[in-house]
Design a protein around this motif. Structure first.
Motif, PDB file in Angstrom:
ATOM      1  N   ILE A  23      34.320  30.566  38.633  1.00  0.00           N
ATOM      2  CA  ILE A  23      34.059  29.838  39.877  1.00  0.00           C
ATOM      3  C   ILE A  23      35.336  29.140  40.342  1.00  0.00           C
ATOM      4  O   ILE A  23      35.723  29.205  41.504  1.00  0.00           O
ATOM      5  CB  ILE A  23      32.919  28.802  39.685  1.00  0.00           C
ATOM      6  N   GLY A  24      36.009  28.487  39.401  1.00  0.00           N
ATOM      7  CA  GLY A  24      37.248  27.780  39.739  1.00  0.00           C
ATOM      8  C   GLY A  24      38.291  28.700  40.354  1.00  0.00           C
ATOM      9  O   GLY A  24      38.799  28.439  41.443  1.00  0.00           O
ATOM     10  N   TYR A  25      38.590  29.811  39.664  1.00  0.00           N
ATOM     11  CA  TYR A  25      39.602  30.723  40.185  1.00  0.00           C
ATOM     12  C   TYR A  25      39.101  31.486  41.403  1.00  0.00           C
ATOM     13  O   TYR A  25      39.885  31.851  42.283  1.00  0.00           O
ATOM     14  CB  TYR A  25      40.057  31.696  39.108  1.00  0.00           C
TER      15      TYR A  25
ATOM     16  N   ALA B 256      44.458  22.171  48.147  1.00  0.00           N
ATOM     17  CA  ALA B 256      44.197  22.510  46.747  1.00  0.00           C
ATOM     18  C   ALA B 256      43.260  21.477  46.133  1.00  0.00           C
ATOM     19  O   ALA B 256      42.345  21.818  45.376  1.00  0.00           O
ATOM     20  CB  ALA B 256      45.504  22.587  45.962  1.00  0.00           C
ATOM     21  N   ILE B 257      43.472  20.198  46.498  1.00  0.00           N
ATOM     22  CA  ILE B 257      42.584  19.157  46.002  1.00  0.00           C
ATOM     23  C   ILE B 257      41.178  19.356  46.558  1.00  0.00           C
ATOM     24  O   ILE B 257      40.171  19.218  45.839  1.00  0.00           O
ATOM     25  CB  ILE B 257      43.134  17.758  46.388  1.00  0.00           C
TER      26      ILE B 257
ATOM     27  N   ALA C 260      37.697  20.108  44.447  1.00  0.00           N
ATOM     28  CA  ALA C 260      36.424  19.410  44.603  1.00  0.00           C
ATOM     29  C   ALA C 260      35.306  20.420  44.842  1.00  0.00           C
ATOM     30  O   ALA C 260      34.223  20.331  44.252  1.00  0.00           O
ATOM     31  CB  ALA C 260      36.515  18.425  45.763  1.00  0.00           C
ATOM     32  N   VAL C 261      35.581  21.418  45.691  1.00  0.00           N
ATOM     33  CA  VAL C 261      34.572  22.432  45.981  1.00  0.00           C
ATOM     34  C   VAL C 261      34.201  23.193  44.711  1.00  0.00           C
ATOM     35  O   VAL C 261      33.024  23.404  44.414  1.00  0.00           O
ATOM     36  CB  VAL C 261      35.094  23.412  47.066  1.00  0.00           C
TER      37      VAL C 261
ATOM     38  N   ALA D 185      40.914  21.619  35.332  1.00  0.00           N
ATOM     39  CA  ALA D 185      39.479  21.530  35.584  1.00  0.00           C
ATOM     40  C   ALA D 185      38.739  22.641  34.860  1.00  0.00           C
ATOM     41  O   ALA D 185      37.733  22.400  34.191  1.00  0.00           O
ATOM     42  CB  ALA D 185      39.215  21.596  37.087  1.00  0.00           C
ATOM     43  N   SER D 186      39.263  23.868  34.965  1.00  0.00           N
ATOM     44  CA  SER D 186      38.498  24.967  34.367  1.00  0.00           C
ATOM     45  C   SER D 186      38.510  24.862  32.842  1.00  0.00           C
ATOM     46  O   SER D 186      37.498  25.107  32.196  1.00  0.00           O
ATOM     47  CB  SER D 186      38.994  26.315  34.874  1.00  0.00           C
ATOM     48  N   ALA D 187      39.657  24.463  32.262  1.00  0.00           N
ATOM     49  CA  ALA D 187      39.689  24.303  30.811  1.00  0.00           C
ATOM     50  C   ALA D 187      38.845  23.095  30.384  1.00  0.00           C
ATOM     51  O   ALA D 187      38.100  23.156  29.405  1.00  0.00           O
ATOM     52  CB  ALA D 187      41.135  24.145  30.339  1.00  0.00           C
TER      53      ALA D 187
END
Lengths: 187, 767
Positions: free
Chosen positions: B356-358, B630-631, B635-636, B691-693
């Motif tokens: 989702i993050g990437y 990017a920020i 958040a999204v 965030a993803s890690a």
């Protein structure tokens, strides 16, 4: 050798200016414009400071002052500037300075790169090695005694400038404030 | 059975990826090294974008070399030898920026008939003021002064020397060079510098072209130095910077990649004391990398060196899933499949949130960053698939008891957050953190200056400064873009702009500007010049002058047709002119010594179709915009991660799982601000990875919170260490953009691991 072959002709050793010395004198310029019999004549005084530049101070018929330095050339008439050219824009000007001051200071080696230098008794002939637009001189012929006495500048379009020098003398310097300022102003 | 089929299919996919990468590599890896190429090529106005790349191409393809020697002839010979060698190797083409005599003759021939319509700015000003006197005096001083260059023919046909005056005020690039023996030269402090300038045949940012040029240049420079001892060479050109940059990026890549790999190998060996976890972890990591390379090449066609740097460091992240898998050897499962089953939900959720993050990054309007997103997502998915589909069959590792030290470490981490005795210490820590964060907030500053994000080789920068000083020029990247319906309208706009720029030049706000109109005035201006010449110079003024000189003189009459821009361009006498014309009616105005950028920008206002373009500032603004975006994307993506977490842990549990990663994300830039590190676009990108890690770490802790399983903490810490070994090492990069990225990774990942056990307070709702 020359003295042995040509008895009676004693060649004076030309004066070579040392650093810091200043050559002053009078000049008469006759400009022969192609297609006109009558020469345009002007006269005045000059100052040569090797490494710094040349000042031609015309007196008659117009008070035209021409300053030529390695950085360029500036001309004024009646104290008002009429032309200013930097050597960067017109590269020939930098060479013009080298040629004129080199020739008048008796330093002909400096001209070797750009010109073929031919010396025959008291006459020196300079011919540019490469003829191109940036070189508005076809040949320069100078007559030398102790000083350069006469210079003839031949131009490609058939014009010719003839300069005669007189009352030349070398002083150990320094330049007058006016002269130094004139040189500084072309930078 | 299904797993067997899927495992075989995965093998086919991996082999295909391997063949793909091998096939591409056999033709030479299509590597890119322009850092800016990774950034969005965004401009709302495509014309502005086109103008920028046009200017950038002109600049990036240029190569300037100064050969300096005490002996002018030696310097010229060295320049000649260098040029001949580089041209013979097909590396350099003549830039054509020094017009030859023939081109100058053509230029003179094009201008001469139009001399009655061409006025230098000063002459035009005098005639507008109604006086011909300065012009007449100029002629007199040329005729009667010494060293006058006006000949009889010119004086008769251009008595006021209008054309020489126009020509000598043309804005040819300011330079202190004079032509000596056909070479532009300048002497300074006993050294003669000879200029060799050319155009790169290849692409300044193409790695192969860079290397070929670098090798060719080194060879030629060595030969020149041997032929002329004491020779000094100065270099200027994007290709030199790019080559130095790529070389240092490559050196860093191999160092960081090696350090990261060795560190990971040693760590796995020490912890598991068995070869099987090591081999399989490397297999999973390697397959992750392979698939990431293959996918990136398939999608983008080229691979950016920054992605390669990034890729080398991915090793540390792709092994995360393997580490979680093998940590189960300490948990005493009877069956291999149990190892996978136990971590299955965590791995699945972790992968889902990561994708989702990437995914958000990949679909976001950040074109350059898609490469990084695609690379990372594919790398992680591939290594995860390898773990899930292959590990249970390949795994030969025997169960082992958890080493006591690791047990303590795991238990200690849990108790850090839920030991009742530590409550006061935790409160104190929280208060201290809030204070530090507050301080950091005060000190936080952002830096979007693109010049500071790229590493410029200091030796080259010094040579560039010296070249600019010797040659006497300084060209920033700024220019004006003129967009008009046709050439005439464009030239007229340039003349209006020129009036404003002349005033700015008088104030020292700009050194010089070069617009097509200064070489060929608009037809309207030419007609006006001709009118002034006829009105002010014919009759008495020319008669008086002719009488004073004693020559017959005629003021030239204007030509029936005006001089056209294309005529002058075609002569080749003004090499820079074609570069200033993008298309019919679309011109560029280049600036020298742009000092007061604000006033230069202001000068374009109110002039229709005139735009001031400042690529460096625009890029900075763009970086700022994308830093903010990017920020926003972060958040999204955090919001999008919530539904799967809430499905698993309930609404409150899902929210709580997000607390550790969000706390780490918020604290990282603030703590780094305390040590003076600015927040950059690259830092924002690193936060996306943190965030993803971080969510992964929290999910694993949430999955084993009920029994406070120390093995989970050990696996998480192993993942943290390997990630820091890879990305954290980037904090020591030469490139400040990458350094900023690395510092955020280092601190962010460490904080994520530290806070992760907090997520152990939630309980899965579904098994």
């Amino acid at each position: 050798m020359a003295a042995l072959l040509l008895p009676g002709v004693a060649l004076a050793e030309p004066v070579t200016l040392k650093a810091g010395e200043v050559l002053r004198g009078r000049f008469v310029q006759e400009r022969f414009l192609a297609g006109f019999d009558q020469a345009v004549r002007s006269e005045g005084s000059f100052v040569l400071a090797p490494g710094q530049g040349l000042i031609w101070r015309g007196e008659k018929p117009f008070a035209v002052v021409t300053v030529i330095t390695p950085a360029g050339m500036a001309q004024s008439m009646g104290g008002k500037e009429t032309m200013r050219l930097s050597a960067a824009k017109v590269p020939f000007l930098a060479r013009l300075h080298d040629v004129m001051s080199g020739a008048m200071a008796g330093d002909f080696h400096a001209l070797d790169g750009e010109f073929t230098v031919n010396r025959e008794r008291d006459r020196i002939t300079l011919v540019p090695r490469r003829a191109d637009m940036a070189q508005p001189v076809k040949a320069i012929v100078a007559r030398i005694d102790r000083y350069v006495e006469e210079v003839d500048v031949q131009k490609p379009e058939g014009d010719r400038d003839h300069l005669t020098f007189s009352a030349q003398n070398v002083t150990p310097g320094p330049l007058t404030a006016d002269e130094a300022a004139a040189f500084a102003a072309t930078r | 059975m299904i797993r067997k089929i899927l495992a075989v299919l995965w093998l086919v996919a991996v082999v295909a990826a391997g063949l793909h990468v091998a096939r591409v590599a056999s033709h030479g890896m299509p590597l890119e090294s322009d850092l800016l190429a990774l950034l969005p090529a965004e401009d709302r106005d495509p014309l502005v974008q086109q103008a920028k790349s046009h200017m950038a191409e002109q600049v990036s393809g240029r190569v300037v070399i100064l050969a300096g020697h005490a002996d002018p002839a030696q310097a010229r010979r060295a320049a000649e030898a260098l040029r001949d060698s580089l041209m013979a190797d097909g590396l350099l083409a003549d830039a054509g920026d020094v017009p030859d005599a023939e081109a100058l003759r053509r230029l003179g021939a094009a201008y001469y008939p139009h001399r009655a319509s061409l006025l230098s700015p000063a002459d035009r000003e005098a005639l507008l003021a109604g006086t011909a006197e300065p012009l007449a005096q100029r002629t007199l001083s040329q005729v009667f002064g010494v060293g006058g260059m006006a000949n009889a023919k010119l004086l008769a046909n251009d008595p006021f020397l209008l054309l020489p005056s126009f020509l000598t005020t043309l804005p040819v690039p300011a330079s202190r060079l004079a032509m000596v023996d056909g070479w532009p030269s300048v002497s300074e402090d006993g050294t003669t510098w000879v200029l060799l300038s050319g155009r790169l045949r290849g692409h300044a940012y193409g790695l192969a072209d860079q290397q070929a040029f670098g090798a060719g240049y080194d060879k030629a420079a060595r030969a020149a130095a041997e032929a002329a001892p004491g020779l000094r060479l100065l270099r200027l050109g994007a290709v030199f910077y790019a080559q130095a940059g790529a070389a240092s990026a490559m050196a860093e890549t191999s160092f960081i990649g090696t350090a990261s790999t060795i560190g990971t190998v040693v760590l796995i060996l020490v912890v598991f004391r068995s070869l099987s976890p090591l081999i399989l972890s490397l297999l999973a990591g390697g397959i992750g990398l392979l698939c990431a390379f293959s996918a990136t090449l398939a999608v983008f066609g080229t691979l950016h060196t920054s992605t390669a740097v990034f890729g080398a460091t991915m090793v540390g992240v792709t092994v995360d899933y393997s580490l979680h898998y093998f940590s189960r050897v300490f948990a005493g499962h009877a069956d291999r499949a149990d190892r996978l089953r136990h971590i299955g939900t965590g791995v699945g959720l972790g992968l889902l949130t990561t994708v989702i993050g990437y995914g958000v990054l990949a679909v976001a309007p950040l074109p350059g960053l898609r490469q990084v997103a695609v690379f990372s997502a594919l790398g992680l998915i591939a290594s995860c698939l390898t773990v899930v589909l292959w590990f249970p069959s390949l795994d030969r590792a025997a169960d082992r008891p958890l080493p006591r030290a690791l047990g303590w470490l795991g238990a200690g981490f849990w108790s850090l957050w839920d030991n009742p005795a530590g409550r006061n210490a935790r409160r104190l820590g929280l208060a201290l953190t809030v204070v530090l964060a507050g301080l950091g907030l005060v000190m936080l500053r952002v830096d979007d200056d693109v010049r500071r994000q790229q590493a410029l080789d200091p030796a080259l920068a010094a040579e560039q400064a010296q070249i600019q000083r010797i040659l006497g020029f300084s060209q920033g990247g700024q220019f004006y873009l003129i967009a008009a319906r046709d050439t005439e309208a464009a030239l007229q706009q340039e003349e209006r702009l020129g009036e404003r720029l002349a005033a700015l030049r008088a104030d020292g706000a700009v050194g010089e500007w070069r617009s097509p109109a200064r070489f060929v005035p608009s037809a309207e201006r030419q007609a006006d010049n001709a009118r002034l010449v006829q009105a002010q110079l014919t009759g008495a003024p020319v008669a008086e002058l002719a009488a004073a000189v004693g020559l017959g003189m005629t003021v030239p009459a204007p030509e029936p047709e005006p001089l056209r821009l294309a005529q002058v361009s075609a002569t080749g006498g003004v090499p820079l002119l074609p570069g200033l014309v993008l298309a019919e009616g679309v011109h560029l105005v280049a600036l020298d010594h742009a000092v007061d950028v604000a006033r230069l920008r202001q000068a374009a206002s109110g002039l229709e179709g005139v735009t001031f373009v400042d690529p460096v500032a625009d890029m900075g603004r763009l970086l700022g915009t994308y830093r903010e975006r990017a920020i926003g994307l972060l958040a999204v993506s955090l919001l999008l991660m919530l539904p799967p977490l809430m499905w698993r842990y309930g609404v409150r549990g899902g929210l709580w799982t997000m607390v550790p990663p969000v706390a780490a994300l918020a604290l990282t830039p603030l703590l780094l601000a305390l040590i003076g590190l600015p927040f950059t676009f690259f830092a924002a990108m690193a936060l996306v990875l943190v965030a993803s890690a971080g969510v992964d770490y929290a999910v694993f802790c949430a999955e084993s919170g009920a029994d406070r399983d120390p093995v989970t903490i050990v696996a998480t810490l192993l993942a943290t260490v390997t990630t820091i070994l890879s990305f954290g090492l980037l904090a020591f990069s030469e490139v400040s953009g990458i350094r900023s990225f690395g510092a955020v990774m280092l601190v962010g990942i460490a904080l994520s691991a530290l806070f992760a056990p907090l997520a152990g307070r939630v309980r899965p709702r579904r098994a």
